[in-house]
Design a protein around this motif. Structure first.
Motif, short mmCIF file in Angstrom:
data_model
loop_
_atom_site.label_atom_id
_atom_site.label_comp_id
_atom_site.label_asym_id
_atom_site.label_seq_id
_atom_site.Cartn_x
_atom_site.Cartn_y
_atom_site.Cartn_z
N MET A 71 12.62 -20.19 -1.68
CA MET A 71 11.27 -19.48 -1.21
C MET A 71 11.20 -18.39 -0.15
SD MET A 71 7.55 -21.10 -0.98
CE MET A 71 6.44 -20.17 -0.39
N SER A 72 10.82 -17.26 -0.48
CA SER A 72 10.75 -16.33 0.85
C SER A 72 9.32 -16.37 1.44
CB SER A 72 10.98 -14.87 0.18
OG SER A 72 10.13 -14.47 -0.64
N PHE A 73 9.33 -15.92 2.60
CA PHE A 73 8.34 -15.96 3.40
C PHE A 73 7.61 -14.75 3.34
CE2 PHE A 73 10.97 -19.02 5.71
CZ PHE A 73 10.14 -19.95 5.61
N ILE A 74 8.08 -13.78 3.24
CA ILE A 74 7.53 -12.35 3.00
C ILE A 74 7.63 -11.81 1.66
CG2 ILE A 74 7.69 -10.01 3.63
CD1 ILE A 74 8.70 -11.09 6.46
N GLN A 75 6.76 -11.53 0.95
CA GLN A 75 6.68 -10.97 -0.49
C GLN A 75 6.04 -9.47 -0.44
OE1 GLN A 75 4.77 -13.79 -2.63
NE2 GLN A 75 6.27 -14.88 -2.92
N ILE A 76 6.15 -8.82 -1.35
CA ILE A 76 5.52 -7.55 -1.51
C ILE A 76 5.03 -7.74 -3.27
CG2 ILE A 76 5.80 -5.01 -1.94
CD1 ILE A 76 6.46 -5.84 0.88
N LYS A 77 3.56 -7.35 -3.21
CA LYS A 77 2.88 -7.23 -4.43
C LYS A 77 2.30 -6.27 -4.76
CE LYS A 77 2.37 -12.62 -4.34
NZ LYS A 77 1.35 -13.52 -4.54
N ARG A 78 2.02 -5.64 -5.90
CA ARG A 78 1.15 -4.73 -6.30
C ARG A 78 -0.06 -5.30 -7.26
NH1 ARG A 78 4.14 0.41 -7.58
NH2 ARG A 78 6.16 0.07 -6.69
N LYS A 79 -1.34 -4.79 -6.80
CA LYS A 79 -2.61 -5.26 -7.45
C LYS A 79 -3.41 -3.96 -7.89
CE LYS A 79 -6.44 -8.15 -6.49
NZ LYS A 79 -7.10 -8.82 -5.30
N THR A 80 -3.90 -3.97 -8.99
CA THR A 80 -4.47 -2.84 -9.65
C THR A 80 -5.87 -3.28 -10.06
OG1 THR A 80 -2.57 -2.03 -10.58
CG2 THR A 80 -4.64 -1.19 -11.41
N LYS A 81 -6.90 -2.41 -9.44
CA LYS A 81 -8.22 -2.94 -9.74
C LYS A 81 -9.14 -1.55 -9.90
CE LYS A 81 -9.67 -3.60 -5.08
NZ LYS A 81 -10.30 -4.47 -4.13
N THR A 82 -10.26 -1.64 -10.60
CA THR A 82 -11.08 -0.37 -10.70
C THR A 82 -11.80 -0.27 -9.83
OG1 THR A 82 -10.85 -1.02 -13.15
CG2 THR A 82 -12.57 0.60 -12.60
N GLU A 83 -12.09 1.04 -9.41
CA GLU A 83 -13.02 1.43 -8.34
C GLU A 83 -13.60 2.73 -8.68
OE1 GLU A 83 -10.90 1.94 -4.71
OE2 GLU A 83 -10.59 -0.43 -4.31
N ASN A 84 -14.75 2.86 -7.88
CA ASN A 84 -15.75 3.95 -8.06
C ASN A 84 -15.03 5.00 -6.72
OD1 ASN A 84 -17.54 3.52 -10.05
ND2 ASN A 84 -18.53 2.40 -8.59
N LYS A 137 1.78 -6.23 1.55
CA LYS A 137 2.74 -7.12 2.02
C LYS A 137 2.15 -8.54 2.38
CE LYS A 137 5.64 -5.72 5.28
NZ LYS A 137 6.08 -5.48 6.40
N TYR A 138 2.69 -9.72 1.86
CA TYR A 138 2.09 -11.25 1.98
C TYR A 138 3.21 -11.75 2.86
CZ TYR A 138 -1.33 -10.20 -1.71
OH TYR A 138 -2.28 -9.87 -2.57
#
Length: 63
Positions: free
Chosen positions: A1-14, A32-33
């Motif tokens: 298990m790594s301590f640092i992760q990179i994630k992408r998150k998509t959400k709808t915004e105005n 960055k998590y």
């Protein structure tokens, strides 16, 4: 298990741009998590109707 992760998150915004006015678009955040908690937003971008990828710095968040 790594301590640092990179994630992408998509959400709808105005969003608001002076040329197009109000638009509802999908914004992708690259974050960055560390140990499962978000630490830093590295980049955020949006995709246009025509498939171009634009940075969110040219649009202003609608209040």
């Amino acid at each position: 298990m790594s301590f640092i992760q990179i994630k992408r998150k998509t959400k709808t915004e105005n969003r608001y741009s002076q040329k197009m006015g109000r638009l509802i678009t999908q914004v992708t955040y690259i974050q960055k998590y560390c140990l499962g908690l978000p630490v830093q937003t590295i980049h955020k971008y949006r995709k246009t109707y025509y498939g171009k990828v634009k940075s969110c710095s040219d649009c202003i968040l609608e209040a």
